[in-house]
Structures are given as C-alpha cells and as structure tokens.
Design a protein around this motif. Sequence first.
Motif, PDB file in Angstrom:
ATOM      1  N   TYR A  62     -14.865 -18.219  41.710  1.00  0.00           N
ATOM      2  CA  TYR A  62     -13.824 -17.207  41.565  1.00  0.00           C
ATOM      3  C   TYR A  62     -13.068 -17.178  42.889  1.00  0.00           C
ATOM      4  CZ  TYR A  62     -11.551 -12.796  40.409  1.00  0.00           C
ATOM      5  OH  TYR A  62     -10.618 -11.830  40.116  1.00  0.00           O
ATOM      6  N   PHE A  63     -11.764 -17.325  42.800  1.00  0.00           N
ATOM      7  CA  PHE A  63     -10.916 -17.356  43.992  1.00  0.00           C
ATOM      8  C   PHE A  63     -10.076 -16.088  44.062  1.00  0.00           C
ATOM      9  CE2 PHE A  63     -11.979 -21.674  43.143  1.00  0.00           C
ATOM     10  CZ  PHE A  63     -11.970 -22.333  44.361  1.00  0.00           C
ATOM     11  N   GLU A  64     -10.011 -15.507  45.236  1.00  0.00           N
ATOM     12  CA  GLU A  64      -9.104 -14.392  45.487  1.00  0.00           C
ATOM     13  C   GLU A  64      -8.345 -14.720  46.771  1.00  0.00           C
ATOM     14  OE1 GLU A  64      -9.708  -9.762  46.358  1.00  0.00           O
ATOM     15  OE2 GLU A  64     -10.099 -10.381  44.285  1.00  0.00           O
ATOM     16  N   ASP A  65      -7.027 -14.730  46.662  1.00  0.00           N
ATOM     17  CA  ASP A  65      -6.171 -15.100  47.801  1.00  0.00           C
ATOM     18  C   ASP A  65      -6.576 -16.448  48.392  1.00  0.00           C
ATOM     19  OD1 ASP A  65      -4.695 -12.733  47.552  1.00  0.00           O
ATOM     20  OD2 ASP A  65      -6.151 -11.640  48.779  1.00  0.00           O
ATOM     21  N   GLY A  66      -6.908 -17.394  47.523  1.00  0.00           N
ATOM     22  CA  GLY A  66      -7.256 -18.742  47.948  1.00  0.00           C
ATOM     23  C   GLY A  66      -8.651 -18.900  48.522  1.00  0.00           C
ATOM     24  N   VAL A  89     -21.473 -12.818  43.751  1.00  0.00           N
ATOM     25  CA  VAL A  89     -20.187 -12.339  44.273  1.00  0.00           C
ATOM     26  C   VAL A  89     -20.466 -11.786  45.673  1.00  0.00           C
ATOM     27  CG1 VAL A  89     -18.310 -10.675  43.964  1.00  0.00           C
ATOM     28  CG2 VAL A  89     -19.367 -11.743  41.949  1.00  0.00           C
ATOM     29  N   LEU A  90     -19.604 -12.132  46.613  1.00  0.00           N
ATOM     30  CA  LEU A  90     -19.753 -11.582  47.966  1.00  0.00           C
ATOM     31  C   LEU A  90     -19.773 -10.059  47.900  1.00  0.00           C
ATOM     32  CD1 LEU A  90     -17.348 -13.859  50.029  1.00  0.00           C
ATOM     33  CD2 LEU A  90     -19.860 -13.812  50.168  1.00  0.00           C
ATOM     34  N   GLU A  91     -20.604  -9.464  48.738  1.00  0.00           N
ATOM     35  CA  GLU A  91     -20.826  -8.017  48.682  1.00  0.00           C
ATOM     36  C   GLU A  91     -19.535  -7.210  48.729  1.00  0.00           C
ATOM     37  OE1 GLU A  91     -23.950  -4.847  50.566  1.00  0.00           O
ATOM     38  OE2 GLU A  91     -23.231  -6.439  51.886  1.00  0.00           O
ATOM     39  N   GLN A  92     -18.613  -7.578  49.600  1.00  0.00           N
ATOM     40  CA  GLN A  92     -17.382  -6.788  49.755  1.00  0.00           C
ATOM     41  C   GLN A  92     -16.447  -6.908  48.546  1.00  0.00           C
ATOM     42  OE1 GLN A  92     -18.441  -9.343  51.637  1.00  0.00           O
ATOM     43  NE2 GLN A  92     -16.751 -10.473  52.576  1.00  0.00           N
ATOM     44  N   TYR A  93     -16.726  -7.825  47.619  1.00  0.00           N
ATOM     45  CA  TYR A  93     -15.892  -7.993  46.426  1.00  0.00           C
ATOM     46  C   TYR A  93     -16.584  -7.485  45.153  1.00  0.00           C
ATOM     47  CZ  TYR A  93     -12.857 -10.829  49.328  1.00  0.00           C
ATOM     48  OH  TYR A  93     -12.017 -11.258  50.320  1.00  0.00           O
ATOM     49  N   ARG A  94     -17.745  -6.905  45.291  1.00  0.00           N
ATOM     50  CA  ARG A  94     -18.478  -6.404  44.128  1.00  0.00           C
ATOM     51  C   ARG A  94     -17.834  -5.134  43.586  1.00  0.00           C
ATOM     52  NH1 ARG A  94     -24.489  -7.588  46.607  1.00  0.00           N
ATOM     53  NH2 ARG A  94     -24.201  -9.853  46.666  1.00  0.00           N
ATOM     54  N   HIS A  95     -18.184  -4.824  42.351  1.00  0.00           N
ATOM     55  CA  HIS A  95     -17.690  -3.637  41.649  1.00  0.00           C
ATOM     56  C   HIS A  95     -16.193  -3.735  41.347  1.00  0.00           C
ATOM     57  CE1 HIS A  95     -21.652  -2.144  42.463  1.00  0.00           C
ATOM     58  NE2 HIS A  95     -21.451  -2.325  43.753  1.00  0.00           N
ATOM     59  N   LYS A  96     -15.712  -4.981  41.190  1.00  0.00           N
ATOM     60  CA  LYS A  96     -14.318  -5.226  40.811  1.00  0.00           C
ATOM     61  C   LYS A  96     -14.264  -6.065  39.534  1.00  0.00           C
ATOM     62  CE  LYS A  96     -12.558  -5.281  45.562  1.00  0.00           C
ATOM     63  NZ  LYS A  96     -11.731  -6.022  46.518  1.00  0.00           N
ATOM     64  N   GLN A 101     -16.407 -11.252  34.922  1.00  0.00           N
ATOM     65  CA  GLN A 101     -15.510 -12.364  34.589  1.00  0.00           C
ATOM     66  C   GLN A 101     -16.233 -13.703  34.725  1.00  0.00           C
ATOM     67  OE1 GLN A 101     -11.435 -12.142  36.261  1.00  0.00           O
ATOM     68  NE2 GLN A 101     -12.011 -10.071  36.891  1.00  0.00           N
ATOM     69  N   LEU A 102     -17.023 -13.855  35.779  1.00  0.00           N
ATOM     70  CA  LEU A 102     -17.782 -15.091  35.962  1.00  0.00           C
ATOM     71  C   LEU A 102     -18.801 -15.277  34.834  1.00  0.00           C
ATOM     72  CD1 LEU A 102     -18.351 -14.960  39.818  1.00  0.00           C
ATOM     73  CD2 LEU A 102     -17.140 -16.771  38.588  1.00  0.00           C
ATOM     74  N   LEU A 103     -19.474 -14.204  34.450  1.00  0.00           N
ATOM     75  CA  LEU A 103     -20.475 -14.293  33.379  1.00  0.00           C
ATOM     76  C   LEU A 103     -19.833 -14.667  32.051  1.00  0.00           C
ATOM     77  CD1 LEU A 103     -23.447 -13.985  32.620  1.00  0.00           C
ATOM     78  CD2 LEU A 103     -22.991 -11.551  32.195  1.00  0.00           C
ATOM     79  N   GLN A 104     -18.728 -14.021  31.711  1.00  0.00           N
ATOM     80  CA  GLN A 104     -18.043 -14.351  30.453  1.00  0.00           C
ATOM     81  C   GLN A 104     -17.530 -15.794  30.487  1.00  0.00           C
ATOM     82  OE1 GLN A 104     -18.299 -12.622  27.843  1.00  0.00           O
ATOM     83  NE2 GLN A 104     -18.988 -10.692  28.685  1.00  0.00           N
ATOM     84  N   HIS A 105     -17.033 -16.216  31.643  1.00  0.00           N
ATOM     85  CA  HIS A 105     -16.576 -17.597  31.812  1.00  0.00           C
ATOM     86  C   HIS A 105     -17.748 -18.557  31.587  1.00  0.00           C
ATOM     87  CE1 HIS A 105     -15.011 -21.173  33.943  1.00  0.00           C
ATOM     88  NE2 HIS A 105     -13.818 -20.703  33.606  1.00  0.00           N
ATOM     89  N   ALA A 106     -18.908 -18.216  32.139  1.00  0.00           N
ATOM     90  CA  ALA A 106     -20.102 -19.058  31.983  1.00  0.00           C
ATOM     91  C   ALA A 106     -20.494 -19.179  30.509  1.00  0.00           C
ATOM     92  CB  ALA A 106     -21.254 -18.489  32.801  1.00  0.00           C
ATOM     93  N   PHE A 107     -20.462 -18.078  29.788  1.00  0.00           N
ATOM     94  CA  PHE A 107     -20.800 -18.138  28.363  1.00  0.00           C
ATOM     95  C   PHE A 107     -19.801 -19.020  27.614  1.00  0.00           C
ATOM     96  CE2 PHE A 107     -22.833 -13.692  28.840  1.00  0.00           C
ATOM     97  CZ  PHE A 107     -24.069 -14.241  29.149  1.00  0.00           C
ATOM     98  N   ASN A 108     -18.535 -18.891  27.950  1.00  0.00           N
ATOM     99  CA  ASN A 108     -17.503 -19.723  27.299  1.00  0.00           C
ATOM    100  C   ASN A 108     -17.697 -21.200  27.635  1.00  0.00           C
ATOM    101  OD1 ASN A 108     -16.280 -17.471  26.156  1.00  0.00           O
ATOM    102  ND2 ASN A 108     -14.807 -17.245  27.811  1.00  0.00           N
ATOM    103  N   GLU A 109     -17.950 -21.503  28.897  1.00  0.00           N
ATOM    104  CA  GLU A 109     -18.159 -22.895  29.308  1.00  0.00           C
ATOM    105  C   GLU A 109     -19.410 -23.475  28.663  1.00  0.00           C
ATOM    106  OE1 GLU A 109     -16.209 -25.037  31.053  1.00  0.00           O
ATOM    107  OE2 GLU A 109     -14.703 -23.445  30.976  1.00  0.00           O
ATOM    108  N   ALA A 110     -20.460 -22.670  28.564  1.00  0.00           N
ATOM    109  CA  ALA A 110     -21.691 -23.129  27.915  1.00  0.00           C
ATOM    110  C   ALA A 110     -21.398 -23.499  26.459  1.00  0.00           C
ATOM    111  CB  ALA A 110     -22.769 -22.050  27.995  1.00  0.00           C
ATOM    112  N   GLY A 111     -20.576 -22.693  25.804  1.00  0.00           N
ATOM    113  CA  GLY A 111     -20.186 -23.004  24.429  1.00  0.00           C
ATOM    114  C   GLY A 111     -19.424 -24.314  24.331  1.00  0.00           C
ATOM    115  N   LYS A 112     -18.520 -24.543  25.272  1.00  0.00           N
ATOM    116  CA  LYS A 112     -17.759 -25.796  25.293  1.00  0.00           C
ATOM    117  C   LYS A 112     -18.678 -27.001  25.499  1.00  0.00           C
ATOM    118  CE  LYS A 112     -13.575 -23.802  27.350  1.00  0.00           C
ATOM    119  NZ  LYS A 112     -12.778 -23.787  28.590  1.00  0.00           N
ATOM    120  N   MET A 113     -19.766 -26.784  26.259  1.00  0.00           N
ATOM    121  CA  MET A 113     -20.726 -27.862  26.523  1.00  0.00           C
ATOM    122  C   MET A 113     -21.609 -28.134  25.304  1.00  0.00           C
ATOM    123  SD  MET A 113     -21.919 -26.685  30.380  1.00  0.00           S
ATOM    124  CE  MET A 113     -23.305 -27.808  30.511  1.00  0.00           C
ATOM    125  N   GLY A 114     -21.567 -27.225  24.332  1.00  0.00           N
ATOM    126  CA  GLY A 114     -22.398 -27.389  23.147  1.00  0.00           C
ATOM    127  C   GLY A 114     -23.704 -26.620  23.194  1.00  0.00           C
TER     128      GLY A 114
END
Length: 162
Positions: A62-66, A89-96, A101-114
Amino acid sequence: MIREIMKSEIPDCVEVICKSFMTVANEFGFTVEDAPRFTAFATTKERLIWQRENERRQMFAYFEDGKIVGYYSLLWQNETECELNNLCVLEQYRHKKIGEQLLQHAFNEAGKMGCLWVNIGIVEENVRLRKWYEKYGAVHVGTEKYDFFPFTCGYMRRAVEG
C-alpha cells in the motif's frame, strides 16, 4: 494505492514489516532472544527475495504519497489454498482502513490465483487481531505451540468468494 511490488522495493518492504511487527513484539514482550523467528526479527531482504523468487509469493504494498506504508504476501500452498503472510501497516498509518483495504485486496488476489481458501496465522494471544480477522469472515480453526516461539500460533481461514 495497492500494487504488486518490484524487486527494488523489497528493502522498503522489509523495513515496513519489521517496524510494524515490532509493535506486536513490544506489546507482548517478545525479544530477539526469546523469539528470533518472529517476523519483526526474522524478516530480511534476502528472505523476501528468496520467497519471491523460489516460492513465487505474490507481494503487494500500500503506497501513500509514493511511500510504502503497508504490505502483505500470498503463498500458494496447494490446489485450493493460499496463505496470507505479513499483512501489516506502519503504526502511524493505522486506523485509516489501510489494513482493511490490504485484506480485501488479498482475498481478491487469492481468488484470481484460483484459491478457494485463505489461511492466516496469528499470535493467538493477540485477541484484538483475531477479532479483526473474524470481522472480515475468517474463522478460527486451531492452535499450535512451538518451542521456538514464546506464544501460541493461532490459525484462521476464510473462504474466497467467487
């Protein structure tokens, strides 16, 4: 923004993983002496390169400001299962909602992998994390105690929605 990482970004991923998991180590009192294999202490550039090249792990950040502020990888385990590793997630970026988003992305990618199932390992004593994964449909399926960890490993899994 979430995207697959490039090999040149692995050192940044190592830093994010180690810093993120260090907050868990500090919370539960793990040290490099009593838990040298814990993620905060055992993650290295060489290990991630080996996982990427030899295990063919899919690695995303996950990228924020590059800057990489969150990470996870997926390991194909067998014909139907993937393992989610090092979601952090780095501590200072938690609770956002970055972790969500990463977890949902992982589930989607896992589905794409079969994959039909995503397996997740946690520090069993981290009740807050267990409840977080349960909120997103993961079910607790067991525990295991290893001599090389001062904690119990908890195992969870979630079906991948087609």
